[in-house]
Scaffold this motif. Structure first.
Motif, PDB file in Angstrom:
ATOM      1  N   LYS A   1      11.566  44.857  38.745  1.00  0.00           N
ATOM      2  CA  LYS A   1      11.430  44.568  40.174  1.00  0.00           C
ATOM      3  C   LYS A   1      12.728  43.972  40.703  1.00  0.00           C
ATOM      4  N   GLY A   2      12.731  43.556  41.942  1.00  0.00           N
ATOM      5  CA  GLY A   2      13.901  42.944  42.549  1.00  0.00           C
ATOM      6  C   GLY A   2      14.611  43.924  43.453  1.00  0.00           C
ATOM      7  N   LYS A   3      15.938  43.965  43.359  1.00  0.00           N
ATOM      8  CA  LYS A   3      16.751  44.834  44.211  1.00  0.00           C
ATOM      9  C   LYS A   3      16.762  46.260  43.675  1.00  0.00           C
ATOM     10  N   VAL A   4      15.582  46.873  43.719  1.00  0.00           N
ATOM     11  CA  VAL A   4      15.430  48.260  43.277  1.00  0.00           C
ATOM     12  C   VAL A   4      14.717  49.031  44.380  1.00  0.00           C
ATOM     13  N   ASN A   5      14.955  50.315  44.424  1.00  0.00           N
ATOM     14  CA  ASN A   5      14.265  51.156  45.397  1.00  0.00           C
ATOM     15  C   ASN A   5      12.841  51.465  44.960  1.00  0.00           C
ATOM     16  N   TYR A   6      12.592  51.418  43.650  1.00  0.00           N
ATOM     17  CA  TYR A   6      11.265  51.694  43.118  1.00  0.00           C
ATOM     18  C   TYR A   6      10.915  50.646  42.076  1.00  0.00           C
ATOM     19  N   SER A   7       9.921  49.825  42.373  1.00  0.00           N
ATOM     20  CA  SER A   7       9.436  48.880  41.365  1.00  0.00           C
ATOM     21  C   SER A   7       8.659  49.684  40.327  1.00  0.00           C
ATOM     22  N   ILE A   8       8.931  49.414  39.074  1.00  0.00           N
ATOM     23  CA  ILE A   8       8.319  50.168  37.985  1.00  0.00           C
ATOM     24  C   ILE A   8       7.566  49.204  37.079  1.00  0.00           C
ATOM     25  N   THR A   9       6.429  49.653  36.600  1.00  0.00           N
ATOM     26  CA  THR A   9       5.672  48.897  35.614  1.00  0.00           C
ATOM     27  C   THR A   9       5.669  49.696  34.322  1.00  0.00           C
ATOM     28  N   LEU A  10       6.206  49.101  33.270  1.00  0.00           N
ATOM     29  CA  LEU A  10       6.295  49.758  31.973  1.00  0.00           C
ATOM     30  C   LEU A  10       5.197  49.230  31.057  1.00  0.00           C
ATOM     31  N   ASP A  11       4.720  50.086  30.178  1.00  0.00           N
ATOM     32  CA  ASP A  11       3.736  49.690  29.187  1.00  0.00           C
ATOM     33  C   ASP A  11       4.340  49.920  27.807  1.00  0.00           C
ATOM     34  N   ALA A  12       4.734  48.835  27.155  1.00  0.00           N
ATOM     35  CA  ALA A  12       5.412  48.917  25.858  1.00  0.00           C
ATOM     36  C   ALA A  12       4.527  49.506  24.764  1.00  0.00           C
ATOM     37  N   SER A  13       3.218  49.484  24.947  1.00  0.00           N
ATOM     38  CA  SER A  13       2.328  49.991  23.892  1.00  0.00           C
ATOM     39  C   SER A  13       2.388  51.517  23.760  1.00  0.00           C
ATOM     40  N   VAL A  14       2.899  52.230  24.742  1.00  0.00           N
ATOM     41  CA  VAL A  14       2.963  53.692  24.650  1.00  0.00           C
ATOM     42  C   VAL A  14       4.333  54.195  24.207  1.00  0.00           C
ATOM     43  N   TRP A  15       5.303  53.322  24.067  1.00  0.00           N
ATOM     44  CA  TRP A  15       6.652  53.745  23.685  1.00  0.00           C
ATOM     45  C   TRP A  15       6.712  54.312  22.275  1.00  0.00           C
ATOM     46  N   ILE A  16       5.715  54.038  21.456  1.00  0.00           N
ATOM     47  CA  ILE A  16       5.701  54.570  20.099  1.00  0.00           C
ATOM     48  C   ILE A  16       5.662  56.100  20.136  1.00  0.00           C
TER      49      ILE A  16
END
Length: 164
Positions: free
Chosen positions: A8-23
């Motif tokens: 978040k912050g000074k971004v055009n798109y706030s993104i929510t990541l889910d670390a449990s699917v990175w596997i």
């Protein structure tokens, strides 16, 4: 256990990541391979590009070697027993930082914060797995600089990323 990591912050798109699917993400790198630093984060990116090119070539040609099942079995065992990191750059790039953003701040579970330059963050990696399982202690992610300067003492308990 919370594995959600917002950008978040000074971004055009706030993104929510889910670390449990990175596997399941092809961009993941084994921790042991990542920790073999040669002073260049470019090498890690080149290895990733080479792997993707080989995968693309296999799909394009349609050649499925008879050892494919054993490769899948080996890959499954590697995932179930391995420890992995993933590059932060694709996620930060997708958030599309604004032109006036200069720094990135890591937010920690205890409320403290650590800031770094945009380049340091773009070259950084997030650890999300230990022995094939999500990080239980010091979770949800750990942050490593791309040059390996904090390899022995990564930033732990990273719960968010704020572009400032």
């Amino acid at each position: 256990m919370e594995t959600i990591l917002p950008i978040k912050g000074k971004v055009n798109y706030s993104i929510t990541l889910d670390a449990s699917v990175w596997i399941f993400d092809d961009r993941k790198i084994e921790l042991e391979e990542f920790l073999k630093f040669d002073g260049s984060s470019e090498k890690n990116e080149n290895d990733y590009i080479r792997t993707q090119a080989e995968r693309f070539e296999r799909e394009l040609t349609g050649i499925k070697p008879p050892v494919n099942k054993s490769i899948k079995r080996f890959e499954k065992e590697r995932i179930l027993k391995g420890s992995f990191v993933i590059p932060l750059k694709p996620f930060l790039s997708n958030a599309d930082p604004t032109n006036d953003s200069e720094k990135v701040q890591l937010d920690f579970k205890d409320g403290s914060k650590q800031s770094m330059t945009m380049d340091e963050a773009m070259n950084g990696f997030l650890r999300f797995s230990q022995d094939g399982k999500p990080l239980r202690e010091d979770s949800p992610t750990h942050f490593y600089f791309g040059d390996g300067s904090n390899a022995s003492d990564p930033f732990k308990n990273v719960t968010g990323i704020t572009v400032i």
